[in-house]
Design a protein around this motif. Structure first.
Motif, PDB file in Angstrom:
ATOM      1  N   UNK A  28       0.834  -1.206   0.000  1.00 57.38           N
ATOM      2  CA  UNK A  28       0.000   0.000   0.000  1.00 57.38           C
ATOM      3  C   UNK A  28       0.870   1.258   0.000  1.00 57.38           C
ATOM      4  N   UNK A  29       1.938   1.260   0.813  1.00 54.25           N
ATOM      5  CA  UNK A  29       2.846   2.414   0.839  1.00 54.25           C
ATOM      6  C   UNK A  29       3.529   2.592  -0.517  1.00 54.25           C
ATOM      7  N   UNK A  30       4.051   1.496  -1.057  1.00 50.08           N
ATOM      8  CA  UNK A  30       4.752   1.563  -2.337  1.00 50.08           C
ATOM      9  C   UNK A  30       3.839   1.976  -3.479  1.00 50.08           C
ATOM     10  N   UNK A  31       2.622   1.458  -3.483  1.00 45.96           N
ATOM     11  CA  UNK A  31       1.667   1.825  -4.528  1.00 45.96           C
ATOM     12  C   UNK A  31       1.322   3.309  -4.445  1.00 45.96           C
ATOM     13  N   UNK A  32       1.128   3.815  -3.246  1.00 51.64           N
ATOM     14  CA  UNK A  32       0.813   5.240  -3.090  1.00 51.64           C
ATOM     15  C   UNK A  32       1.967   6.104  -3.602  1.00 51.64           C
ATOM     16  N   UNK A  33       3.200   5.718  -3.298  1.00 52.10           N
ATOM     17  CA  UNK A  33       4.360   6.487  -3.771  1.00 52.10           C
ATOM     18  C   UNK A  33       4.463   6.444  -5.291  1.00 52.10           C
ATOM     19  N   UNK A  34       4.271   5.266  -5.868  1.00 53.61           N
ATOM     20  CA  UNK A  34       4.363   5.121  -7.317  1.00 53.61           C
ATOM     21  C   UNK A  34       3.235   5.868  -8.026  1.00 53.61           C
ATOM     22  N   UNK A  35       2.020   5.771  -7.506  1.00 55.09           N
ATOM     23  CA  UNK A  35       0.885   6.485  -8.085  1.00 55.09           C
ATOM     24  C   UNK A  35       1.135   7.996  -8.059  1.00 55.09           C
ATOM     25  N   UNK A  36       1.636   8.496  -6.940  1.00 50.00           N
ATOM     26  CA  UNK A  36       1.942   9.922  -6.810  1.00 50.00           C
ATOM     27  C   UNK A  36       2.992  10.338  -7.846  1.00 50.00           C
ATOM     28  N   UNK A  37       4.015   9.527  -8.019  1.00 51.33           N
ATOM     29  CA  UNK A  37       5.085   9.818  -8.977  1.00 51.33           C
ATOM     30  C   UNK A  37       4.544   9.872 -10.400  1.00 51.33           C
ATOM     31  N   UNK A  38       3.718   8.907 -10.748  1.00 49.76           N
ATOM     32  CA  UNK A  38       3.219   8.819 -12.128  1.00 49.76           C
ATOM     33  C   UNK A  38       2.076   9.797 -12.410  1.00 49.76           C
ATOM     34  N   UNK A  39       1.326  10.189 -11.393  1.00 47.09           N
ATOM     35  CA  UNK A  39       0.135  11.010 -11.630  1.00 47.09           C
ATOM     36  C   UNK A  39       0.285  12.472 -11.213  1.00 47.09           C
ATOM     37  N   UNK A  40       1.104  12.758 -10.218  1.00 38.19           N
ATOM     38  CA  UNK A  40       1.105  14.098  -9.652  1.00 38.19           C
ATOM     39  C   UNK A  40       2.482  14.748  -9.535  1.00 38.19           C
ATOM     40  N   UNK A  42       6.291  16.152 -11.026  1.00 33.75           N
ATOM     41  CA  UNK A  42       6.704  16.971 -12.172  1.00 33.75           C
ATOM     42  C   UNK A  42       6.843  16.134 -13.449  1.00 33.75           C
ATOM     43  N   UNK A  43       6.833  14.815 -13.315  1.00 34.83           N
ATOM     44  CA  UNK A  43       6.995  13.922 -14.464  1.00 34.83           C
ATOM     45  C   UNK A  43       5.690  13.311 -14.947  1.00 34.83           C
ATOM     46  N   UNK A  44       4.570  13.686 -14.354  1.00 28.58           N
ATOM     47  CA  UNK A  44       3.277  13.064 -14.663  1.00 28.58           C
ATOM     48  C   UNK A  44       2.939  13.115 -16.151  1.00 28.58           C
ATOM     49  N   UNK A 113      13.245   8.293  -6.542  1.00 27.50           N
ATOM     50  CA  UNK A 113      14.137   9.453  -6.532  1.00 27.50           C
ATOM     51  C   UNK A 113      15.262   9.287  -7.557  1.00 27.50           C
ATOM     52  N   UNK A 114      15.802   8.078  -7.663  1.00 29.40           N
ATOM     53  CA  UNK A 114      16.844   7.798  -8.663  1.00 29.40           C
ATOM     54  C   UNK A 114      16.267   7.980 -10.063  1.00 29.40           C
ATOM     55  N   UNK A 115      15.052   7.473 -10.287  1.00 29.04           N
ATOM     56  CA  UNK A 115      14.413   7.615 -11.598  1.00 29.04           C
ATOM     57  C   UNK A 115      14.156   9.084 -11.905  1.00 29.04           C
ATOM     58  N   UNK A 116      13.717   9.836 -10.894  1.00 29.33           N
ATOM     59  CA  UNK A 116      13.463  11.269 -11.092  1.00 29.33           C
ATOM     60  C   UNK A 116      14.743  11.991 -11.504  1.00 29.33           C
ATOM     61  N   UNK A 117      15.840  11.675 -10.863  1.00 33.25           N
ATOM     62  CA  UNK A 117      17.118  12.295 -11.239  1.00 33.25           C
ATOM     63  C   UNK A 117      17.463  11.979 -12.684  1.00 33.25           C
TER      64      UNK A 117
END
Length: 126
Positions: A28-40, A42-44, A113-117
């Protein structure tokens, strides 16, 4: 006498409720982090999010430039950032630039964070 694997299996079975509860919370924690990254994040704009139907894996679609492939991108990302995404084209059932990644382990945020960089430095290019 029981083999070591049988003893370990019995220990796990006796602790199954706690193990399942902890793994569900981790997912649940990991899914929330991934969903936030993909949807909300700066990279959405680079992603098309599809909510996973079950299991600890997501298959977001990456909006690559038309000359880019998911396989080339995943290989380049691994070389550059030591981040291992699995190209969706390897599954032969998707041809629309999806990648497979897990959210069922600790440290999803650190890997994002690594992917964002890498996205900041290279975008969706191999």
């Amino acid at each position: 006498p029981a083999a070591p694997s049988e003893v370990l299996a019995l220990i796990a079975l006796r602790a199954r409720d706690r193990i399942v509860r902890e793994q569900r919370a981790r997912c649940a924690r990991g899914l929330a982090e991934l969903r936030e990254f993909c949807c909300n994040s700066e990279f959405a704009e680079n992603f098309e999010w599809v909510e996973p139907a079950g299991g600890p894996f997501a298959f977001p679609r990456l909006k690559f430039p038309e000359w880019e492939t998911d396989l080339a991108y995943c290989e380049a990302l691994l070389q550059r950032s030591d981040l291992n995404l699995l190209a969706g084209s390897l599954f032969h059932w998707r041809t629309d630039a999806r990648v497979r990644l897990t959210f069922g382990r600790e440290g999803v945020g650190t890997r994002l964070d690594v992917w964002a960089d890498d996205l900041r430095d290279h975008g969706l290019r191999s």
